[in-house]
Enzyme design. Structure first.
Site, PDB file in Angstrom:
ATOM      1  N   SER A 294      -3.981  33.476  -1.418  1.00  0.00           N
ATOM      2  CA  SER A 294      -4.838  34.604  -1.783  1.00  0.00           C
ATOM      3  C   SER A 294      -5.544  34.383  -3.115  1.00  0.00           C
ATOM      4  O   SER A 294      -6.381  33.499  -3.231  1.00  0.00           O
ATOM      5  CB  SER A 294      -3.994  35.887  -1.787  1.00  0.00           C
ATOM      6  N   LYS A 319      -4.793  32.206   2.922  1.00  0.00           N
ATOM      7  CA  LYS A 319      -5.023  33.649   3.061  1.00  0.00           C
ATOM      8  C   LYS A 319      -6.361  33.964   2.401  1.00  0.00           C
ATOM      9  O   LYS A 319      -6.447  34.173   1.196  1.00  0.00           O
ATOM     10  CB  LYS A 319      -3.900  34.467   2.416  1.00  0.00           C
ATOM     11  N   GLN A 323      -7.701  42.876   0.941  1.00  0.00           N
ATOM     12  CA  GLN A 323      -7.202  44.191   1.337  1.00  0.00           C
ATOM     13  C   GLN A 323      -7.690  45.259   0.361  1.00  0.00           C
ATOM     14  O   GLN A 323      -7.791  45.010  -0.843  1.00  0.00           O
ATOM     15  CB  GLN A 323      -5.666  44.218   1.365  1.00  0.00           C
TER      16      GLN A 323
END
Length: 393
Positions: A294, A319, A323
């Site tokens: 991420s 990733k 979000q």
């Protein structure tokens, strides 16, 4: 004449409004008809539970369950409904302060609660929990049937309260019962020091990206006096990511001004996040591994695309999605995947990861030396130092 003009205009407006009303009615009516069976099924289940279920169930409890079920049905492990307690705990995690036992869980197998590492000087570390320990029970809860979000919420709690973990340690082939007392956990996300045995090299470890990480990095760099160092080792191994803007702030020290990441939503709209002009301009290497994910991949991807440093290690987690947390009523929220991110070269790394410039693996059974205290470096750090030395000669 003017009256007739106004009447004509009003007539046209009335016709237009009527057409719009018909379209709206047909559209909404079609939606209702198409979904009437499903809505009826939901209403019937609520009726059955409230009328015939043996135990009492409040309407709020049913709404919570239905909401959670809607989000779970997406099949996206990163999209979750959070009740008030879970939401509060997430906010604490983002801020880097919470009450708990100090365990970071591995991302490698989301269906297994494996300890990635205990945080230094926390109850978990003091109790001797080790990387690789698999959590089987949290108090009376079977931990093999719950996700990581739920597990974290069960381990968190007010300082002074107790929680008991049952863990399986594969290296010893045995199960351990570990009673713990929760403490305030304040996690410094950035650690920096001269690399032991290489006093002219700075070693910086970033464990996660919280809202304050970029400020922490600025403070660490200032206190270290970077003019004393010829090169830098940036360690992003086992960094699961975190706050997007923190990643951009950190990247600003390692890439020149320009795009760091592109955020693309479901309509194809793109937002560009750019470096802030804090580029250090020193030779550096970045350590990454299969648990670098991420936000740490945002930093790594920008560095690789811009060619300002060398990535050393193994392919990252992959990733590449973002979000967003949407607050709901009564302190609840829903966290949904709302966008993907692309590296400066418009590379989509989701489920693909980032290949390092130089592949370096740990030997079998070898543990990574995060923030080393002596010259007994792991294989990846050893190779990173060798590469950095070749850059500054």
């Amino acid at each position: 004449m003017q009256d007739r003009d106004w009447k004509a205009i009003l007539k046209k407006v009335g016709i237009s409004f009527g057409v719009i009303s018909i379209i709206f009615t047909v559209t909404v009516g079609g939606f209702i008809v198409a979904n009437l069976q499903h809505m009826g099924r939901l209403a019937r289940v609520v009726q059955l539970v409230q009328g015939d279920y043996l135990e009492k169930a409040s309407f709020g409890q049913l709404i919570d369950g239905a909401t959670r079920g809607i989000v779970d049905s997406l099949g996206d492990p990163y999209s979750v409904y959070m009740d008030a307690q879970e939401n509060a705990q997430l906010m604490e995690q983002i801020e880097g302060k919470f009450g708990g036992v100090g365990i970071i869980l591995s991302l490698k197998d989301p269906k297994k609660l494996t300890v990635l590492r205990p945080i230094k000087n926390t109850p978990a570390a003091k109790a001797g929990l080790e990387p690789g320990d698999v959590i089987m029970k949290i108090d009376s809860q079977d931990a093999t049937t719950i996700d990581q979000e739920k597990a974290v919420s069960l381990m968190r709690g007010d300082p002074g309260t107790k929680v008991t973990l049952v863990v399986y340690r594969d290296s010893a082939k045995k199960t351990l019962t570990v009673p713990l007392t929760r403490e305030p956990i304040s996690v410094p996300t950035v650690e920096g020091e001269a690399l032991p045995g290489n006093s002219d090299l700075a070693y910086i470890d970033i464990s996660q990206f919280s809202t304050n990480t970029a400020n922490e990095l600025a403070s660490v760099l200032k206190n270290m006096d970077m003019s004393k160092y010829k090169g830098i080792v940036l360690d992003l191994r086992y960094n699961h990511g975190g706050e997007l803007d923190a990643a951009v702030g950190v990247a600003s020290y390692f890439v020149k001004p320009g795009p760091v990441v592109y955020i693309v939503d479901n309509q194809g709209r793109t937002v560009t996040k750019s470096a802030e002009g804090n580029f250090l301009g020193k030779p550096f290497v970045v350590l990454v591994n299969e648990e670098s994910a991420s936000a740490s991949e945002i930093v790594s991807g920008a560095i690789k695309d811009e060619g300002t440093g060398t990535l050393v290690g193994v392919k990252t987690f992959g990733k590449g999605i973002v979000q967003t947390i949407f607050p709901l009523d009564s302190g609840t929220s829903v966290k949904l995947t709302t966008a993907k991110y692309l590296t400066p070269n418009k590379v989509d790394i989701h489920k693909k990861g980032i290949e390092p410039d130089v592949k370096a693996e740990l030997k079998k059974g070898e543990e990574a030396t995060i923030s080393p205290t002596d010259r007994n470096y792991d294989s990846q750090l050893t190779q990173a130092v060798q590469i950095l030395r070749s850059k500054i000669k």
